[in-house]
Design a protein around this motif. Structure first.
Motif, PDB file in Angstrom:
ATOM      1  N   ARG A   1       0.868  -1.182   0.000  1.00  7.19           N
ATOM      2  CA  ARG A   1       0.000   0.000   0.000  1.00  7.19           C
ATOM      3  C   ARG A   1       0.906   1.233   0.000  1.00  7.19           C
ATOM      4  O   ARG A   1       1.711   1.416   0.921  1.00  7.19           O
ATOM      5  CB  ARG A   1      -0.874  -0.025   1.254  1.00  7.19           C
ATOM      6  N   VAL A   2       0.773   2.061  -1.045  1.00  8.93           N
ATOM      7  CA  VAL A   2       1.527   3.313  -1.142  1.00  8.93           C
ATOM      8  C   VAL A   2       0.605   4.408  -0.609  1.00  8.93           C
ATOM      9  O   VAL A   2      -0.272   4.911  -1.309  1.00  8.93           O
ATOM     10  CB  VAL A   2       1.975   3.590  -2.589  1.00  8.93           C
ATOM     11  N   ALA A   3       0.811   4.713   0.669  1.00  6.96           N
ATOM     12  CA  ALA A   3      -0.159   5.521   1.417  1.00  6.96           C
ATOM     13  C   ALA A   3       0.165   7.003   1.372  1.00  6.96           C
ATOM     14  O   ALA A   3       1.306   7.404   1.150  1.00  6.96           O
ATOM     15  CB  ALA A   3      -0.189   5.044   2.866  1.00  6.96           C
ATOM     16  N   GLY A   4      -0.862   7.826   1.644  1.00  7.37           N
ATOM     17  CA  GLY A   4      -0.708   9.284   1.698  1.00  7.37           C
ATOM     18  C   GLY A   4      -0.233   9.749   3.058  1.00  7.37           C
ATOM     19  O   GLY A   4       0.314   8.970   3.845  1.00  7.37           O
ATOM     20  N   LEU A   5      -0.465  11.016   3.333  1.00  8.37           N
ATOM     21  CA  LEU A   5       0.062  11.657   4.540  1.00  8.37           C
ATOM     22  C   LEU A   5      -0.420  10.954   5.802  1.00  8.37           C
ATOM     23  O   LEU A   5      -1.619  10.780   6.028  1.00  8.37           O
ATOM     24  CB  LEU A   5      -0.373  13.127   4.585  1.00  8.37           C
ATOM     25  N   ALA A   6       0.549  10.603   6.656  1.00  6.36           N
ATOM     26  CA  ALA A   6       0.244   9.842   7.865  1.00  6.36           C
ATOM     27  C   ALA A   6      -0.641  10.630   8.827  1.00  6.36           C
ATOM     28  O   ALA A   6      -1.427  10.048   9.581  1.00  6.36           O
ATOM     29  CB  ALA A   6       1.546   9.446   8.557  1.00  6.36           C
ATOM     30  N   ALA A   7      -0.527  11.944   8.815  1.00  2.00           N
ATOM     31  CA  ALA A   7      -1.269  12.748   9.790  1.00  2.00           C
ATOM     32  C   ALA A   7      -2.774  12.771   9.505  1.00  2.00           C
ATOM     33  O   ALA A   7      -3.564  13.084  10.396  1.00  2.00           O
ATOM     34  CB  ALA A   7      -0.732  14.182   9.790  1.00  2.00           C
ATOM     35  N   LEU A   8      -3.169  12.420   8.290  1.00  6.47           N
ATOM     36  CA  LEU A   8      -4.588  12.498   7.944  1.00  6.47           C
ATOM     37  C   LEU A   8      -5.332  11.272   8.463  1.00  6.47           C
ATOM     38  O   LEU A   8      -4.879  10.143   8.306  1.00  6.47           O
ATOM     39  CB  LEU A   8      -4.762  12.622   6.437  1.00  6.47           C
ATOM     40  N   ALA A   9      -6.481  11.519   9.050  1.00  4.70           N
ATOM     41  CA  ALA A   9      -7.222  10.437   9.691  1.00  4.70           C
ATOM     42  C   ALA A   9      -7.665   9.383   8.689  1.00  4.70           C
ATOM     43  O   ALA A   9      -7.659   8.191   8.988  1.00  4.70           O
ATOM     44  CB  ALA A   9      -8.427  11.009  10.426  1.00  4.70           C
TER      45      ALA A   9
END
Lengths: 335, 335
Positions: free
Chosen positions: B186-194
């Motif tokens: 999984r190439v995920a986005g910004l960690a801070a976003l819920a």
């Protein structure tokens, strides 16, 4: 009479007048006294004061975009442009009032409403048309401070911020001709937009001047039409060996069509995108593009609008000229 | 006391109260008489009337976006979302006040300013974080009507409009597992976003439940990082045979990397993008994607905010669940 008149007479900024009349901090006692004296001399009435004070205090610039909402997100241009506007506006605590409407008629109605209600402190006009009715509206008495994003010839004497698209187009055509290309197609954006006409004319002039074949195809900026036009051009009787696209996503879609047709880029075909974006760096091969700092362009426009609000004389301001960033998608023909 | 109270007591809309108190057309004589009577009974004072009238009359919703302005245009999501908001808002003559700020702290300051100055009629909160301070601000006394775009668990009891990202992620993982894939990244986005956390958890749960290997890599949503992460994953010791990207442009950049590495898609490697966009239709092969009507999502959010402004009880509203649109980039492994 507006607080612009008081500002002009008192020789101070509109903001200073607003602060002074409103009893707010941010202005020296001396300036405040001068503004109140001038306002008094000019017969400044509380009711008009309240009205004009409101004018100066929305801390908002307005922008109406007459585009199909479903296609709006496809190009990154406007989002980057907005970001640039906001970078400059946020310094002064200003926000952008954005309206997306289906037609220029709806845009005109919205602009007229903003003018009448003084809902914004200034207007940014984009996607200019030839003899644009919005320019006519913005030059009428009582118009809001306005900056035209587009060629000065379209701006009706209003302040304009522009890029020299004609020069950019000529440089792209010359570059391809120098590589040996003799049949070039331009995959153009919406015909109604003035900057499309300017690019069209420069493309026609430069190919003619160089004695090479220039073909024009028309699109709505979507990758769908970029792909269809590319397929039609490349499968025609005398296909071009180079294509110049009016945005990045059409060029990307065109590159995919070239691959589907088994063509080597740039061995069989060269491709140029306008404007450059990060997408252009992540295709195979990467896309040569006319590159322009769109964020900086937006900031430039916002600075000029603040100047207009503050009473600057109208002017035409040339932003940096989009220049060719050569990547993998352009080169001499193979063999 | 606000005109909301008068509206509630008189049993009419806030707009009707505004029209009636302001002496404007758009309300029947009977309603006007009733509103004026109720306002009088409630001890409505001109000063507070003026203030609350102003509140009800900005005809603007506010949205602050805390993102790097230079990366803002890369994804088409927000532009489509704004377009959807505007489709609904334009019916009532509302505009969107947009602010792009560099940090959540700057966003908080702007939201507090809007609340104090009543510059907008309502607020749309996006890019929610876990224990988001903006939600805390929006639940304080005197807060503006607010809709949270995100999971109800984050909304602090405010009205929320959400998509079931966990279900979408699970369906994508199951689809790949059914094709025979046993190593998925999984190439995920910004960690801070819920919503990133929600997708992370669903990805981890579903791969574990299916007994397959799930790998998580983190990005900032840019195609640059999408490309880098793809290269790192595919050239590692035990590369994945399928990748799920948190947006369209990272998937596009990842596909280019796969081609550069000489991999066949989908013979050697399957790829899924989230959200779907027109870009996904114009790659080679076209990209399988989790598809969501983002324009309709924006319109849904705007409708809920109008309802909140009109006094609706808070609620959690599930928008359509992003569903898999299978194209050319996914399939069983070759051989």
């Amino acid at each position: 009479m507006t607080i612009n008149d008081i500002a002009a007479r008192a020789g101070v900024s509109i903001s200073a007048v607003s602060f002074a009349l409103n009893g707010r901090k941010g202005v020296s006692d001396q300036t405040r006294a001068r503004v109140l004296q001038v306002a008094d001399e000019m017969g400044w009435a509380p009711s008009s004061a309240a009205r004009s004070l409101a004018e100066a205090k929305t801390e908002t610039f307005g922008l109406v975009l007459a585009r199909d909402p479903h296609n709006l997100g496809v190009e990154s241009f406007y989002m980057r442009f907005f970001a640039g506007l906001e970078l400059e506006m946020s310094i002064r605590g200003y926000g952008l009032l954005l309206q997306v409407v289906p037609s220029v008629e709806a845009e005109l109605a919205k602009l007229a409403k903003w003018r009448n209600s003084r809902s914004v402190d200034g207007i940014i006009l984009v996607d200019l048309h030839v003899e644009d009715p919005r320019v006519a509206l913005a030059t009428q008495p009582g118009a809001l401070p306005t900056v035209v994003v587009g060629d000065p010839s379209l701006a009706g004497g209003l302040t304009s911020v522009w890029t020299d698209d004609a020069e950019s187009m000529r440089s792209a055509v010359r570059y391809l001709a120098d590589l040996g290309h003799r049949r070039i197609a331009r995959v153009a954006g919406l015909a109604a937009l003035a900057h499309t006409s300017i690019r069209d004319a420069a493309f026609a002039d430069e190919t003619r001047a160089l004695g090479i074949h220039g073909e024009l195809v028309r699109t709505d900026y979507t990758p769908q039409q970029g792909a269809e036009c590319t397929r039609a051009a490349l499968t025609g009787a005398e296909p071009p060996t180079a294509l110049i696209y009016d945005n990045d996503v059409m060029a990307m879609a065109g590159l995919t069509v070239a691959h589907e047709l088994g063509l080597d880029v740039p061995g069989d075909l060269s491709m140029i995108a306008w404007d450059d974006s990060v997408l252009c760096e992540h295709t195979l091969p990467s896309l040569t593009a006319l590159s322009h700092d769109v964020v900086a362009f937006g900031s430039h426009v916002a600075r000029r609008l603040f100047a207009v609000v503050d009473g600057a004389e109208p002017g035409a301001f040339l932003d940096s000229t989009p220049s060719l960033r050569v990547r993998g998608s352009t080169g001499p023909l193979r063999g």
